[in-house]
Design a protein around this motif. Structure first.
Motif, PDB file in Angstrom:
ATOM      1  N   THR A 621       0.865  -1.209  -0.078  1.00  0.00           N
ATOM      2  CA  THR A 621      -0.206  -0.169  -0.157  1.00  0.00           C
ATOM      3  C   THR A 621       0.723   1.389  -0.164  1.00  0.00           C
ATOM      4  OG1 THR A 621      -0.456  -0.507   2.466  1.00  0.00           O
ATOM      5  CG2 THR A 621      -1.745  -1.173   1.367  1.00  0.00           C
ATOM      6  N   VAL A 622       2.542   0.912   0.349  1.00  0.00           N
ATOM      7  CA  VAL A 622       3.166   2.520   0.522  1.00  0.00           C
ATOM      8  C   VAL A 622       4.344   2.435  -0.359  1.00  0.00           C
ATOM      9  CG1 VAL A 622       4.557   3.517   1.835  1.00  0.00           C
ATOM     10  CG2 VAL A 622       2.017   2.530   2.329  1.00  0.00           C
ATOM     11  N   PHE A 623       4.442   2.711  -1.185  1.00  0.00           N
ATOM     12  CA  PHE A 623       5.575   2.231  -2.512  1.00  0.00           C
ATOM     13  C   PHE A 623       6.797   3.448  -2.207  1.00  0.00           C
ATOM     14  CE2 PHE A 623       1.338   0.501  -3.541  1.00  0.00           C
ATOM     15  CZ  PHE A 623       2.487  -0.440  -4.322  1.00  0.00           C
ATOM     16  N   VAL A 624       7.770   2.797  -2.069  1.00  0.00           N
ATOM     17  CA  VAL A 624       9.103   4.101  -1.895  1.00  0.00           C
ATOM     18  C   VAL A 624      10.008   4.191  -3.133  1.00  0.00           C
ATOM     19  CG1 VAL A 624      10.567   4.387  -0.408  1.00  0.00           C
ATOM     20  CG2 VAL A 624       9.165   4.049   0.449  1.00  0.00           C
ATOM     21  N   PHE A 625       9.981   5.123  -3.613  1.00  0.00           N
ATOM     22  CA  PHE A 625      10.778   4.976  -4.871  1.00  0.00           C
ATOM     23  C   PHE A 625      11.774   5.155  -4.387  1.00  0.00           C
ATOM     24  CE2 PHE A 625       6.871   5.385  -6.418  1.00  0.00           C
ATOM     25  CZ  PHE A 625       6.037   5.411  -7.447  1.00  0.00           C
ATOM     26  N   PRO A 626      13.257   5.266  -5.043  1.00  0.00           N
ATOM     27  CA  PRO A 626      14.970   4.774  -4.959  1.00  0.00           C
ATOM     28  C   PRO A 626      15.046   6.521  -5.466  1.00  0.00           C
ATOM     29  CG  PRO A 626      14.193   3.522  -7.105  1.00  0.00           C
ATOM     30  CD  PRO A 626      12.849   3.464  -6.450  1.00  0.00           C
ATOM     31  N   ASP A 627      14.702   7.223  -6.294  1.00  0.00           N
ATOM     32  CA  ASP A 627      14.871   8.691  -6.251  1.00  0.00           C
ATOM     33  C   ASP A 627      13.381   9.190  -6.839  1.00  0.00           C
ATOM     34  OD1 ASP A 627      14.890   8.178  -9.487  1.00  0.00           O
ATOM     35  OD2 ASP A 627      16.832   7.202  -8.810  1.00  0.00           O
ATOM     36  N   LEU A 628      13.690  10.820  -6.862  1.00  0.00           N
ATOM     37  CA  LEU A 628      12.915  11.315  -7.452  1.00  0.00           C
ATOM     38  C   LEU A 628      12.157  11.588  -8.351  1.00  0.00           C
ATOM     39  CD1 LEU A 628      10.783  13.747  -7.001  1.00  0.00           C
ATOM     40  CD2 LEU A 628      13.241  16.099  -7.427  1.00  0.00           C
ATOM     41  N   ASN A 629      13.627  11.373  -9.366  1.00  0.00           N
ATOM     42  CA  ASN A 629      13.583  10.651 -11.168  1.00  0.00           C
ATOM     43  C   ASN A 629      11.864   9.870 -11.614  1.00  0.00           C
ATOM     44  OD1 ASN A 629      13.677  11.013 -13.822  1.00  0.00           O
ATOM     45  ND2 ASN A 629      14.719   9.251 -14.051  1.00  0.00           N
ATOM     46  N   THR A 630      12.246   8.657 -10.168  1.00  0.00           N
ATOM     47  CA  THR A 630      11.539   7.857 -10.414  1.00  0.00           C
ATOM     48  C   THR A 630       9.976   8.480  -9.953  1.00  0.00           C
ATOM     49  OG1 THR A 630      12.999   5.932 -11.026  1.00  0.00           O
ATOM     50  CG2 THR A 630      11.570   5.336 -10.214  1.00  0.00           C
TER      51      THR A 630
END
Length: 685
Positions: A621-630
């Motif tokens: 339910t919570v998705f943490v992306f590796p960087d702002l671009n992604t």
């Protein structure tokens, strides 16, 4: 009426006005067995409900017209009316968890027969009645008698009554009527709603629809309250002397002087602005005026009848909630929340709360939570018409206490030109506020290590974002929203300079709530931290999980990467792995997994092959992306390709809530962000 989808004892007869509460259920249907008008398929109230509640036509429809129902009854075909109602209701029920059934409004020429017809339908469908009694123009004794009469009639018709609502009571009579109604209903839950001019006054849209007016020139938006009706039968000088704000001006089309006076009044902050102009007698102004009229900030209509006849017809126009949707519905929702004990009513309905979280339910719960503990939210951009419109709706819905920043004269001039009512909303001018000197001294103190002098601090406090953030910092407001007309950096910079972060680590990040048809997901960080370290990535995950839980989303955290589990390696994957370990160590109670690819995080079939033992894979339910671009590209791609609604960015990590708007924000976006800010402000710092 609100009822379980399949007819059976214990179903509930409900009135349409309470539909916003039905968002607590799953798939909702709406049925109007009897409608006024000539075409059940084109009922204006149902059109409005379909738009507002995103209900497909198959789950939101009407049965037959009142005229057809009367004809069937007169011909002795009573079973035909009930049979059609049961059949239509059954079809809708097959598609829904809950069906709202709306009885007719007893506005026809034979209200008594119409009442009997509604009672008969309620019994045939097996639905208890929520009785809504109109008290417009009645005193306390007359209102109480009307309640007693309705209760007796329903009892005689053997209709069980769920509750009684008395609507449109004179505000001065509220306490008297409330006590008398409780006695008259014999202990049934009963609620009293006062007359609200913002709801009962017709809008320009009501007038245009009722009179079938032809739009001629000026603004085409018709969502303006008609403050009064003024027939211009005098010269322009005398006309301007008696013109009141929001008046609908009715004038023969060849009275160019009056038309020019209306235009002049709209352009001058010292003069009132009409809500609209009706040109009568089939006449139009002189040709040299027409180009000016095209820029009128109010609608202009053409009408063939004379001014006297037109004025008489306008005087009989009813207020229709489905024509003034956003502002009037906002006022209705606000007075409902102040007048009705929802907890008591919902307990009587005993509806189970669904496991799925729909966008409508999420946003509705958001407004409810904000309203329960109203906070002071400052909107830094008082010169943006979207912000003003949102502020008006927030005030009408009683969501929070709103403060607008800007020059009061300029703000009110814009509001009047746009037909926006700002009564009850505080307007603060940073340039002339007595708070400015105090704020400048505080800013100088906090930024002395950067060499800021008092003169510079005074200049900085002219900026709305800085002034608003300082209001929050020093307790003059509980939260701030900005960014409709400025960059994210402009909104965040003041908070980073002197607000300090919540936990002292200096990291401010963000999330978007992604509202899908059957669930709400949380994406972070998509707006603030360009290339987080492993420690920062862990902080983002922890903050995002806390934000999700704060807003009713059970956090199951997916630490995203281009690799799942141990299937790949590399610097970027190793960073995500270290961050995942940090999160697990900090919050052993939190479901977190990573590195994990997006497909494995959301798809149970893929998850079963890639991470079969994971508590997160396939259910994240919570998705943490590796960087702002992604993160930024992904949320926009999902929003545009799937139809999901993105709410945010919502800033997290600050000691007090400051939130950013997109420069493309709609009015609804602003309302939702303010509500989120208000809910954030309810949590202790």
């Amino acid at each position: 009426m609100l009822c379980p989808a399949h007819p059976k004892p214990g179903s509930h007869w409900w009135s349409w006005g309470w539909l916003t509460r039905c968002t607590r259920t799953g798939r909702m249907g709406i049925y109007r067995p009897i409608v006024n008008g000539t075409d059940p398929a084109d009922d204006p109230l149902l059109r409005m409900l379909r738009r507002r509640y995103k209900v497909e036509s198959v789950r939101c429809r009407a049965g037959m017209t009142l005229a057809d129902a009367r004809a069937a009854l007169a011909a002795g075909r009573e079973d035909e009316v009930s049979s059609q109602a049961l059949e239509e209701y059954g079809r809708i029920a097959e598609e829904c968890d809950v069906v709202v059934v709306d009885g007719s409004d007893l506005s026809g020429p034979d209200a008594g027969r119409e009442f009997d017809l509604n009672a008969q339908l309620a019994n045939n469908l097996g639905l208890p009645v929520l009785a809504v009694i109109g008290a417009q123009g009645l005193g306390p004794e007359e209102t109480t008698q009307a309640v007693a009469d309705a209760s007796q009639q329903l009892e005689a018709a053997r209709c069980p009554v769920l509750s009684v609502v008395v609507n449109r009571v004179r505000p001065a009579d509220i306490d008297t009527v409330r006590g008398a109604v409780r006695a008259a209903t014999g202990g049934l839950p009963s609620y009293v709603i006062p007359e609200v001019p913002e709801i009962s006054a017709p809008t320009v849209a009501d007038v245009a629809m009722t009179l079938s007016l032809e739009w001629f020139s000026g603004r085409s938006e018709l969502d303006r309250d008609v403050g009064g009706v003024q027939v211009a039968a005098m010269n322009a000088e005398n006309f301007l002397r008696i013109l009141e704000p929001g008046n609908l001006v009715i004038v023969p089309g060849d009275r160019t002087d009056i038309v020019m006076a209306c235009m002049a009044s709209a352009l001058s902050p010292e003069l009132p602005t009409p809500s609209g102009v009706i040109l009568t007698d089939g006449l139009v102004p002189a040709s040299y005026v027409l180009p000016l009229m095209a820029h009128a900030p109010f609608p202009v209509f053409a009408e063939s009848a004379d001014a006297s006849t037109t004025a008489q017809r306008v005087s009989h126009v009813r207020s229709e909630i489905h024509t003034g949707e956003s502002r009037r519905v906002a006022a209705a929702l606000g007075i409902w929340a102040r007048s009705i004990d929802e907890k008591e009513l919902l307990e009587r309905l005993a509806l189970p709360r669904p496991a799925t979280m729909t966008p409508l339910r999420f946003l509705n719960d958001l407004i409810e939570r904000a309203r329960q503990q109203k906070k002071r939210i400052v909107l830094a951009e008082g010169k943006d018409s979207r912000v003003l419109r949102a502020a008006e709706i927030l005030r009408r819905r009683d969501v929070c206490h709103v403060t607008l920043l800007g020059n009061p004269s300029a703000v009110r001039e814009l509001a009047e030109a746009e037909g926006i009512e700002l009564g009850g909303i505080t307007i603060v001018d940073p340039a002339h506020s007595p708070l400015r000197e105090r704020f400048a001294l505080e800013y100088q103190r906090l930024r002395a290590h950067k060499g800021v002098i008092l003169e510079r601090a005074r200049e900085v406090m002219l900026d709305g974002a800085y002034f608003g953030t300082m209001m929050v910092h020093l307790g003059e407001a509980d939260g701030m929203v900005s960014g409709a007309a400025h960059t994210t950096a402009n909104t965040i910079r003041p908070a980073l300079e002197f607000m300090k972060s919540q936990h002292g680590n200096g990291l401010v990040s963000s999330v978007f709530f992604m509202l899908f048809p059957d669930r709400v997901l949380v994406y972070g960080d998509c707006a603030v931290v360009p290339d987080p370290t492993d420690r920062q990535l862990a902080d983002i995950a922890l903050a995002s999980a806390t934000t999700a839980a704060q807003f009713g989303v059970e956090p199951r955290v997916a630490m995203l990467s281009y690799s799942t589990g141990v299937s790949g390696g590399g610097t970027a994957v190793d960073k995500v792995k270290r961050a995942t370990d940090m999160v697990a160590a900090a919050r052993p109670d939190l479901a977190v997994d990573g590195p994990i690819q997006y497909d494995a995080a959301v798809d149970a079939a893929i998850a079963s092959s890639k991470l079969p033992s994971s508590a997160v894979a396939g259910r994240a339910t919570v998705f943490v992306f590796p960087d702002l671009n992604t993160g930024n590209n992904t949320y926009k791609a999902v929003e545009q390709s799937s139809g999901a609604v993105a709410v945010g960015p919502i800033l997290q990590g600050l000691r007090k809530p400051i939130n950013d708007l997109s420069r493309g924000s709609t009015i609804e976006d602003i309302i939702n962000t303010v509500a989120i800010t208000a809910v954030q402000a309810q949590s202790p710092s």
